[in-house]
Scaffold this active site. Structure first.
Site, PDB file in Angstrom:
ATOM      1  CG  ASP A  83      -2.198   1.092   1.250  1.00  0.00           C
ATOM      2  OD1 ASP A  83      -2.111   1.646  -0.135  1.00  0.00           O
ATOM      3  OD2 ASP A  83      -2.769   1.046   2.056  1.00  0.00           O
ATOM      4  CE  LYS A  84      -0.395   7.514  -2.366  1.00  0.00           C
ATOM      5  NZ  LYS A  84      -1.306   8.441  -2.784  1.00  0.00           N
ATOM      6  CG  HIS A  85      -0.749   7.137   4.314  1.00  0.00           C
ATOM      7  ND1 HIS A  85      -2.247   7.157   4.188  1.00  0.00           N
ATOM      8  CD2 HIS A  85      -0.611   8.028   5.141  1.00  0.00           C
ATOM      9  CE1 HIS A  85      -2.667   8.253   5.190  1.00  0.00           C
ATOM     10  NE2 HIS A  85      -1.693   8.656   5.653  1.00  0.00           N
ATOM     11  CB  SER A  86      -0.530  10.801  -0.058  1.00  0.00           C
ATOM     12  OG  SER A  86      -0.422  12.105  -0.064  1.00  0.00           O
ATOM     13  CB  THR A 123      -8.835   8.142  -1.761  1.00  0.00           C
ATOM     14  OG1 THR A 123      -7.596   8.946  -1.930  1.00  0.00           O
ATOM     15  CG2 THR A 123      -8.944   7.139  -2.719  1.00  0.00           C
ATOM     16  NE  ARG A 171      -1.916  14.083  18.067  1.00  0.00           N
ATOM     17  CZ  ARG A 171      -1.710  13.614  16.835  1.00  0.00           C
ATOM     18  NH1 ARG A 171      -2.172  12.495  16.554  1.00  0.00           N
ATOM     19  NH2 ARG A 171      -0.736  14.168  16.271  1.00  0.00           N
ATOM     20  CB  SER A 186      -1.904   9.334  14.249  1.00  0.00           C
ATOM     21  OG  SER A 186      -3.091   9.783  13.844  1.00  0.00           O
ATOM     22  CE  LYS A 190      -5.028   7.117  11.194  1.00  0.00           C
ATOM     23  NZ  LYS A 190      -5.318   8.436  11.522  1.00  0.00           N
ATOM     24  CE  LYS A 191      -3.055   3.644   4.463  1.00  0.00           C
ATOM     25  NZ  LYS A 191      -3.445   3.169   2.923  1.00  0.00           N
TER      26      LYS A 191
HETATM   27  N1  URA Z   1      -3.287  12.362   9.869  1.00  0.00           N
HETATM   28  C1  URA Z   1      -3.471  11.449  10.944  1.00  0.00           C
HETATM   29  O1  URA Z   1      -4.022  10.532  10.460  1.00  0.00           O
HETATM   30  N2  URA Z   1      -2.780  11.635  12.285  1.00  0.00           N
HETATM   31  C2  URA Z   1      -2.315  12.685  12.643  1.00  0.00           C
HETATM   32  O2  URA Z   1      -1.942  12.746  13.591  1.00  0.00           O
HETATM   33  C3  URA Z   1      -1.972  13.750  11.602  1.00  0.00           C
HETATM   34  C4  URA Z   1      -2.517  13.570  10.399  1.00  0.00           C
END
Ligand code: URA
Length: 439
Positions: A83-86, A123, A171, A186, A190-191
């Site tokens: 996968d990729k994350h931006s 997305t 936060r 964070s 999730k990823k």
């Molecule tokens: N995106 C996230 O998912 N978490 C953060 O803390 C900041 C940006």
């Protein structure tokens, strides 16, 4: 005995927390035995004192394990999970093309994506502009589409990193978002819950980026790469340019249209192509599907030229409820705005700078993004044919086509777009697409 206040005190004093203490604290966050005040104090202590890489790995893994973690071992997939994350941008439609391109090269991409945030597009919102496509798929459907199309892009299927959801909410209202340690945990919690073998991170730099400076982007990239690898997922990061809109369009349906045209070869914005190939190559190499980035690029070009990547995107769309003939007839399925007109700008010269954040906000202003979380999105509105840095502008050259639902929002967006640009008499230096790789 575990006492949340002792963990907070240790962090307040700048001590290194043991992974067991971090895990217990996150368990308490998840089952609500740690109070909101304690989470806030922990976040502030971490903000000021920071965390070592080992602490960040422990925090990431504890947050990942606070909810569902996907396991693909029972699916007999014959390729790696990638996968990729931006960090997010404007006109950043890379995921829609990268997913099927990787799948066409033998990888499996179970991409759990998010919605638009602030000035950046999401997305999921883009895919929601396809009639019938469900971004809220069950886990069973998600698994089936990943297996059959090699790629599925959806929203959360189960409860993904619920500890992050709670901590992030706190936060957000306690001025503790801007901590590299907590941003790293964070994003990665999730990823990594997707059960990945390899990941590529796209960290944006420039006027439309989430991180405020180049140095901060480098710091985040280094942190993410070290923590993800420390948690067992082979990860590299690219720092890429967000000093202008990445694709030629920004919005929802307009970006899906551009992604389809990219996959079929009808139209490819060169910078978008470069950044998509760079990221996809990284993850193919990390996932063991190519020996070098050069070989990966060849495979990816082949995946495009053979039509395989386009076919798999169509398969994913249909698998998730969209039309079976979407790739052939996308233009008749995607919604169109009632007003589509060119925007002109006073003066002549070369486009020197673009306030990309402002471009993103002009789309939000037209209804293409949310001002508050409950807002409904207008999928049809957006920008196409947007000019690029270095373009020569004359009085009769439009800077973009604006797609709006009424004259008022068209006019406001047009003013925002004009104000986002500056002109120069001489051609500005061309900025690179990829600034740096961190591995
Ligand atoms: N995106 C996230 O998912 N978490 C953060 O803390 C900041 C940006």
């Amino acid at each position: 005995m575990f006492l949340p206040q002792e963990v907070i005190r240790s962090k307040r004093e700048g001590e290194v927390l043991h992974s067991d203490a971090i895990r217990e604290f996150i368990l308490g966050v998840t089952d609500n035995t740690v109070s909101e005040g304690q989470v806030a104090a922990f976040a502030m202590a971490t903000y000021f004192q920071g965390m070592s890489i080992e602490e960040r790995v422990a925090l990431t893994c504890a947050m990942r394990d606070s909810g569902d973690v996907l396991d693909w071992s029972g699916e007999s997939l014959n390729g790696p999970i990638l996968d990729k994350h931006s960090t997010g941008g404007v006109g950043d439609v890379v995921s829609l093309m990268l997913g099927p391109m990787i799948a066409a090269c033998g990888g499996y991409v179970p991409m759990i994506s998010g919605r638009g945030l602030g000035h950046t597009g999401g997305t999921l919102d883009k895919l929601d502009s396809i009639p019938g496509y469900t971004t809220q798929a069950s886990e069973a459907l998600f698994r089936t589409v990943v297996k059959e199309a090699g790629v599925a892009i959806v929203g959360q299927t189960g409860e993904l990193a619920p500890a992050d959801k709670r901590i992030y909410g706190i936060r957000d209202v306690t001025a503790t978002v801007e901590s590299i340690d907590m941003i790293t945990a964070s994003i990665l919690a999730k990823k990594l819950a997707e059960g990945l073998d390899a990941l590529v991170m796209d960290i944006k730099v420039g006027s439309g980026a989430f991180m405020p400076t180049y140095e901060k982007s480098v710091e985040l990239a280094e942190s993410i790469v070290q923590v993800a690898n420390g948690a067992g997922v082979k990860t590299t990061a690219l720092l890429t340019d967000m000093n202008q809109c990445l694709a030629s369009s920004a919005g929802n349906a307009v970006e899906v249209r551009e992604a389809v045209r990219y996959l079929t070869g009808e139209y490819r914005n060169e910078r978008l192509h470069e950044i998509t190939l760079a990221q996809a190559s990284e993850v193919l190499v990390s996932g063991g599907l190519a020996e070098s980035t050069e070989q990966a690029r060849e495979k990816l070009i082949q995946a495009l030229d053979s039509g395989k990547a386009a076919e798999l995107f169509g398969k994913m769309v249909h698998g998730l409820g969209g039309p079976a003939d979407f790739m052939e007839n996308y233009d008749s399925y995607l919604p169109k705005a009632s007003i589509i007109k060119p925007v002109y700008m006073e003066g002549e010269g070369f486009i020197a700078t673009m306030n990309t954040r402002e471009v993103g906000l002009s789309v939000v202003q037209m209804g293409g993004g949310r001002k508050v979380p409950t807002d409904k999105i207008d999928y049809a509105v957006g920008i196409t044919d947007i000019c690029r840095l270095g373009d020569r502008l004359t009085a009769d050259t439009p800077i973009a086509m604006l797609h709006a639902s009424d004259e008022d929002s068209w006019n406001t967006a047009a003013t925002m777009l004009r104000n986002s640009l500056t002109l120069a008499e001489s051609q500005p230096e061309v900025l690179p697409c990829v600034y740096r790789k961190i591995s």
